[in-house]
Structures are given as structure tokens and as C-alpha cells.
Motif scaffolding. Structure first.
Motif, short mmCIF file in Angstrom:
data_model
loop_
_atom_site.label_atom_id
_atom_site.label_comp_id
_atom_site.label_asym_id
_atom_site.label_seq_id
_atom_site.Cartn_x
_atom_site.Cartn_y
_atom_site.Cartn_z
N LEU A 1 0.85 -1.19 0.00
CA LEU A 1 0.00 0.00 0.00
C LEU A 1 0.88 1.24 0.00
CD1 LEU A 1 -2.87 1.36 0.44
CD2 LEU A 1 -2.25 1.40 2.84
N GLU A 2 0.68 2.08 -1.01
CA GLU A 2 1.37 3.37 -1.10
C GLU A 2 0.32 4.45 -0.88
OE1 GLU A 2 4.87 5.72 -2.03
OE2 GLU A 2 4.71 3.56 -1.92
N ARG A 3 0.60 5.38 0.03
CA ARG A 3 -0.39 6.40 0.39
C ARG A 3 0.24 7.79 0.33
NH1 ARG A 3 -3.60 6.46 6.13
NH2 ARG A 3 -1.55 6.92 6.96
N SER A 4 -0.46 8.70 -0.34
CA SER A 4 -0.07 10.10 -0.41
C SER A 4 -1.09 10.90 0.40
CB SER A 4 -0.07 10.56 -1.87
OG SER A 4 0.13 11.96 -1.94
N ARG A 5 -0.59 11.82 1.22
CA ARG A 5 -1.49 12.60 2.07
C ARG A 5 -1.27 14.09 1.85
NH1 ARG A 5 -3.54 10.31 7.32
NH2 ARG A 5 -4.30 12.38 7.03
N GLY A 6 -2.36 14.79 1.61
CA GLY A 6 -2.29 16.24 1.46
C GLY A 6 -1.31 16.66 0.38
N ASP A 7 -0.50 17.68 0.68
CA ASP A 7 0.47 18.18 -0.27
C ASP A 7 1.89 17.71 0.05
OD1 ASP A 7 -1.45 19.57 -1.73
OD2 ASP A 7 -1.31 21.32 -0.40
N SER A 8 2.01 16.73 0.92
CA SER A 8 3.32 16.23 1.31
C SER A 8 4.00 15.51 0.14
CB SER A 8 3.20 15.26 2.49
OG SER A 8 4.46 14.67 2.76
N PRO A 9 5.27 15.80 -0.11
CA PRO A 9 5.98 15.09 -1.18
C PRO A 9 6.41 13.69 -0.75
CG PRO A 9 7.45 16.66 -0.13
CD PRO A 9 6.09 16.85 0.50
N ASP A 10 6.27 13.39 0.53
CA ASP A 10 6.71 12.09 1.06
C ASP A 10 5.53 11.15 1.20
OD1 ASP A 10 9.36 13.04 1.39
OD2 ASP A 10 8.75 14.03 3.26
N ASN A 11 5.55 10.06 0.47
CA ASN A 11 4.51 9.04 0.58
C ASN A 11 4.79 8.11 1.74
OD1 ASN A 11 3.36 10.12 -1.68
ND2 ASN A 11 3.71 8.36 -2.99
N GLU A 12 3.73 7.53 2.27
CA GLU A 12 3.83 6.49 3.28
C GLU A 12 3.51 5.17 2.60
OE1 GLU A 12 2.27 8.70 7.30
OE2 GLU A 12 0.76 7.97 5.91
N ASN A 13 4.09 4.09 3.11
CA ASN A 13 3.74 2.79 2.56
C ASN A 13 3.82 1.73 3.64
OD1 ASN A 13 6.50 1.69 2.57
ND2 ASN A 13 6.86 3.15 0.92
N THR A 14 3.17 0.64 3.36
CA THR A 14 3.25 -0.52 4.24
C THR A 14 3.07 -1.77 3.40
OG1 THR A 14 2.52 -1.41 6.36
CG2 THR A 14 0.79 -0.69 4.87
N THR A 15 3.60 -2.86 3.92
CA THR A 15 3.43 -4.16 3.29
C THR A 15 2.81 -5.10 4.30
OG1 THR A 15 5.67 -4.83 3.90
CG2 THR A 15 5.37 -3.86 1.71
N ALA A 16 2.08 -6.08 3.78
CA ALA A 16 1.41 -7.03 4.66
C ALA A 16 1.08 -8.32 3.92
CB ALA A 16 0.12 -6.41 5.20
#
Length: 193
Positions: free
Chosen positions: A142-157
Motif C-alpha cells: 500500500l502506497e499512500r499520499s497525504r495532502g500536499d506532502s511530497p513524502d509518501n507512506e507505505n506498508t506491506t502485509a
């Protein structure tokens, strides 16, 4: 298939769930395998496109939806790292309806909403003991982008599911999400995995 709720993190536990439990494997390329794979892709698209009502229509009313806590262990107990007595979330149909309703209306954690991409891979399918039910193990990125942040969050499962055939369609009856991190790298799990 019988789902075990005993903690595999207990040092005296002999049960370590990895991969498929059922030995009645559904072959790749078979009609059942392809239909379940298509269902997983449709589910990911519904969630990525924030079509939450479409996703709710894909789940059974007796669903169990859980994400157990992950521990870091060493030595002889290093494989007993999934704590099935404590959860990031432990939901049923009613709580999923309530949570999905909040996401669509007033959840501040998802305002503005996350932009997500779910990549589902390594899908393995086996027949359960109950006719018309299938054990499905898959990997999720899962790759997630939030708001205007250039840094994405991700997780694996790893997702351990039971999909039930109901009137020609598959409904999600059980999902256990085993997140690979013991300390979450995402700020929250406001999205569905």
C-alpha cells in the motif's frame, strides 16, 4: 477451514500460521483462481477509488476483519511473532459500516482523503472444508499520499482471507492482515487494507 485465534507469539504455542493452511490447492489459471484474482483486483480498485459502498457490498455480514500486533523476536521463538490476542483493529460488519460511514462524511484523519494504490500479489488459493469457501493468501503493498506532502507512506502485509461464493459472486468472510512492521511507519490506519 478452522481459524485459530490462539496467539502465535506465546513461547509455548506450537501453531505458526504461514502461507496456506488448506492442502486442497486451487491451480493457477483455473476458473476459480481467475475469478478470485479478479475479485481481489476489483476490491483494490474500489478502495483506491474511494468507492467504499462498492467495497462494503463485497463483504459478508458475518465478516471478521483483524490486524494482529506484530512483535520482534529472536532465538527459538523468532517465528512466533504474530500476537493474535492484541490487534491494530478487530472489526465486524457493523463496525466496518460505522467506520466506512465516518470515512465518507466526517473523519478528520481522512480530510482531505488519502490517495492510495494497493498492489496485490503472490495470490495463493485453496479450497476450505466448507463448500464454496476459499482460503486466499496474498501480499499487499500500500502506497499512500497525504495532502500536499511530497513524502509518501507505505506498508506491506500478508493478507489471510476467506472468500465465500454467494449467488455467483465472492464475498469476503474473513481477513487477517499481518503487517510486516512491528512499529507502524504510517501515521494511522484510517484506510482499509
Amino acid at each position: 477451514m478452522t481459524w485459530k485465534t490462539k496467539s502465535t507469539a506465546a513461547p509455548d504455542s506450537t501453531t505458526i500460521l504461514r502461507g496456506l493452511v488448506s492442502k486442497k490447492r486451487v491451480p493457477l489459471g483455473s476458473e476459480v483462481y481467475n475469478r478470485i484474482l479478479e475479485t481481489l483486483y476489483d476490491e483494490a480498485a474500489a478502495l483506491d477509488e474511494r468507492r467504499i459502498d462498492d467495497w462494503i457490498a463485497m463483504i459478508a455480514q458475518d465478516i471478521i476483519y483483524q490486524a494482529p500486533i506484530r512483535l520482534t523476536r529472536t532465538g527459538a521463538n523468532r517465528d512466533r511473532d504474530v500476537m493474535r490476542t492484541m490487534f491494530h483493529f478487530d472489526e465486524n460488519y457493523d463496525s466496518l459500516l460505522m467506520r466506512s460511514g465516518r470515512l465518507q462524511k466526517s473523519a478528520w484523519a481522512e480530510d482531505p482523503p488519502s490517495r492510495c494504490r494497493r498492489f496485490v500479489t503472490n495470490v495463493r488459493v485453496a479450497e476450505c472444508d466448507t463448500p464454496g469457501e476459499y482460503e486466499v493468501v496474498s501480499y499487499l503493498f500500500l502506497e499512500r499520499s497525504r495532502g500536499d506532502s511530497p513524502d509518501n507512506e507505505n506498508t506491506t502485509a500478508e493478507r489471510r482471507d476467506v472468500w465465500r461464493e454467494v449467488e455467483g459472486e465472492y464475498k469476503l468472510a474473513r481477513r487477517e492482515i499481518i503487517v510486516d512492521q512491528s512499529v507502524l511507519g504510517m501515521s494511522n490506519f484510517a484506510v482499509f487494507l
